[in-house]
Design a protein around this motif. Structure first.
Motif, PDB file in Angstrom:
ATOM      1  N   LEU A   1       0.974  -1.122  -0.012  1.00  0.00           N
ATOM      2  CA  LEU A   1      -0.167   0.142  -0.169  1.00  0.00           C
ATOM      3  C   LEU A   1       0.778   0.945   0.091  1.00  0.00           C
ATOM      4  O   LEU A   1       1.883   1.254   0.732  1.00  0.00           O
ATOM      5  CB  LEU A   1      -0.838   0.248   1.241  1.00  0.00           C
ATOM      6  N   GLY A   2       0.432   2.343  -0.984  1.00  0.00           N
ATOM      7  CA  GLY A   2       1.226   3.487  -0.838  1.00  0.00           C
ATOM      8  C   GLY A   2       0.450   4.543  -0.628  1.00  0.00           C
ATOM      9  O   GLY A   2      -0.687   4.313  -0.492  1.00  0.00           O
ATOM     10  N   LEU A   3       1.054   5.834  -0.682  1.00  0.00           N
ATOM     11  CA  LEU A   3       0.583   7.109  -0.390  1.00  0.00           C
ATOM     12  C   LEU A   3       0.841   8.209  -1.377  1.00  0.00           C
ATOM     13  O   LEU A   3       2.039   8.212  -1.118  1.00  0.00           O
ATOM     14  CB  LEU A   3       0.243   7.404   1.022  1.00  0.00           C
ATOM     15  N   GLY A   4       0.347   8.787  -2.309  1.00  0.00           N
ATOM     16  CA  GLY A   4       0.987   9.750  -3.051  1.00  0.00           C
ATOM     17  C   GLY A   4       0.211  11.115  -2.874  1.00  0.00           C
ATOM     18  O   GLY A   4      -0.514  11.306  -2.037  1.00  0.00           O
ATOM     19  N   GLY A   5       0.156  11.716  -4.138  1.00  0.00           N
ATOM     20  CA  GLY A   5      -0.493  13.301  -3.795  1.00  0.00           C
ATOM     21  C   GLY A   5       0.201  14.391  -3.317  1.00  0.00           C
ATOM     22  O   GLY A   5       1.281  13.954  -2.759  1.00  0.00           O
ATOM     23  N   PRO A   6      -0.386  15.458  -3.235  1.00  0.00           N
ATOM     24  CA  PRO A   6       0.423  16.461  -2.516  1.00  0.00           C
ATOM     25  C   PRO A   6       0.501  16.084  -0.976  1.00  0.00           C
ATOM     26  O   PRO A   6      -0.399  15.464  -0.385  1.00  0.00           O
ATOM     27  CB  PRO A   6      -0.721  17.699  -2.698  1.00  0.00           C
ATOM     28  N   GLU A   7       1.562  16.672  -0.449  1.00  0.00           N
ATOM     29  CA  GLU A   7       1.586  16.493   0.842  1.00  0.00           C
ATOM     30  C   GLU A   7       1.175  17.765   1.715  1.00  0.00           C
ATOM     31  O   GLU A   7       0.808  17.607   2.810  1.00  0.00           O
ATOM     32  CB  GLU A   7       3.057  16.489   1.217  1.00  0.00           C
ATOM     33  N   VAL A   8       1.233  18.892   1.371  1.00  0.00           N
ATOM     34  CA  VAL A   8       0.677  20.221   1.764  1.00  0.00           C
ATOM     35  C   VAL A   8      -0.688  19.976   1.989  1.00  0.00           C
ATOM     36  O   VAL A   8      -1.494  19.850   1.028  1.00  0.00           O
ATOM     37  CB  VAL A   8       1.083  21.422   1.117  1.00  0.00           C
ATOM     38  N   GLY A   9      -1.309  20.101   3.314  1.00  0.00           N
ATOM     39  CA  GLY A   9      -2.696  19.783   3.521  1.00  0.00           C
ATOM     40  C   GLY A   9      -3.375  18.576   3.537  1.00  0.00           C
ATOM     41  O   GLY A   9      -4.582  18.240   3.651  1.00  0.00           O
TER      42      GLY A   9
END
Length: 349
Positions: free
Chosen positions: A170-178
């Motif tokens: 399982l991964g987690l991507g996308g913007p980190e801010v917010g």
């Protein structure tokens, strides 16, 4: 003496940080847009190249989300998976852990069975045709202003229901801010309990606190990017002591504005500090790069020696979740390549 190109071409390779959707070739994107009669994207290659000139990370995400809408059915996903894996095989990649984001497709009405059946068929096509081994990382699309807890839970449910032997993490991507990392803690705990590895992005467009959060709350076994790690000496010591790998993608970092230039990229200092690193391409067509090009940049733009580049390539074998028999085969291949290329073979982990 072999040229830089010959050196890189002779290296066996492992790719650990590349996104399936972000690997779509421009011609394939245009083909699928025409097939599904979509008019929200550029209609020729020149316009598409301009479309891929990103202002910042948020603009990259905006374009990425628009581009993935061309993926509509099982054959689309099979085509993309096969092309991506064969493209890697053509660069002497022997094994790859490729990230894809099923919830992006399911939430817009695509049948989850079609998504997973398509990527699995494409994976097996490429293995039969070129011998490359591929495994999947299902990614949570962490996005500001959305119900990220629900998207995380649904992503894990999809992986467990449809993933089969191909899905390993399982991964987690996308913007980190917010998009704070701790909120994903329960879903990553559930993933680990279900036997999946945990590989979130962290510390790319935010500071080292995000990396700490990934380690403390998400059970991170590797860190996607982690370019801000050097800003915290305590974190550097922790990563070095535990040899937690960082998946580094220099051209991606440059294109999204995470770093200002190749000269400013922290990879050489990461290596000097004894951190475990591997080299990757992230979203290659969108950033006009390949894994081969990243290795050449490491030599020419980042100033790594051939020995360092060889060791970085070999380290990716140890950082992977390939089974032990597969790792032994690759270690043997790297040992043979070291003799041919005049470098020292890296010791096995």
């Amino acid at each position: 003496m072999v040229t830089d190109e010959e050196f890189v071409d002779a290296l066996p390779k492992v790719e650990l940080h590349v996104h399936l959707e972000g690997s779509m070739r421009p011609g394939t994107l245009l083909q699928l847009a025409r097939r599904h009669d979509l008019d929200h994207l550029p209609t020729d290659l020149e316009a598409l190249r301009a479309y891929y000139e990103f202002r910042d990370f948020d603009h990259f995400i905006e374009v990425y989300l628009a581009a993935v809408q061309v993926l509509r059915d099982e054959e689309d996903f099979r085509l993309l998976a096969r092309e991506t894996a064969l493209g890697l095989a053509g660069q002497r990649v022997r094994y790859a852990e490729i990230t894809f984001t099923p919830w992006l497709h399911v939430q817009r009405g695509v049948d989850p069975a079609a998504v997973f059946a398509g990527v699995e068929a494409g994976r097996l096509d490429a293995e039969r045709e070129a011998g490359i081994q591929v495994r999947w990382i299902t990614d949570i699309p962490g996005l500001p202003g959305t119900d990220n807890v629900t998207s995380g839970e649904r992503t894990l449910e999809l992986a467990l229901a449809h993933g089969g032997e191909g899905v390993i993490a399982l991964g987690l991507g996308g913007p980190e801010v917010g998009v704070p990392r701790p909120q994903f803690g329960p879903v990553f705990t559930a993933a680990r309990d279900a036997g999946l590895h945990c590989i979130p992005h962290a510390g790319e467009t935010t500071g080292p606190r995000t990396i700490w959060d990934a380690l403390e709350f998400l059970h991170a076994e590797r860190i996607g990017h982690g370019t801000s790690a050097l800003d915290d000496p305590a974190l550097v010591e922790h990563l070095r002591r535990h040899q937690i790998p960082l998946e580094v993608s220099p051209t991606s970092n440059l294109c999204t504005g995470a770093v200002t230039s190749y000269a400013a990229h922290p990879l050489p200092e990461m290596i000097a500090q004894g951190l475990a690193v591997n080299l990757n391409s992230d979203d290659p067509p969108m950033f006009n790069t390949t894994l081969r090009a990243e290795y050449l940049h490491a030599l020419r733009s980042l100033g790594l020696s051939r020995q360092q580049v060889f060791e970085t390539a070999a380290a990716a074998v140890e950082h992977s979740f390939l089974d032990e028999a597969g790792k032994r085969r690759l270690r043997d291949e790297f040992a043979a390549a070291a003799v041919d290329l005049g470098v020292r073979a890296a010791p096995a982990a």
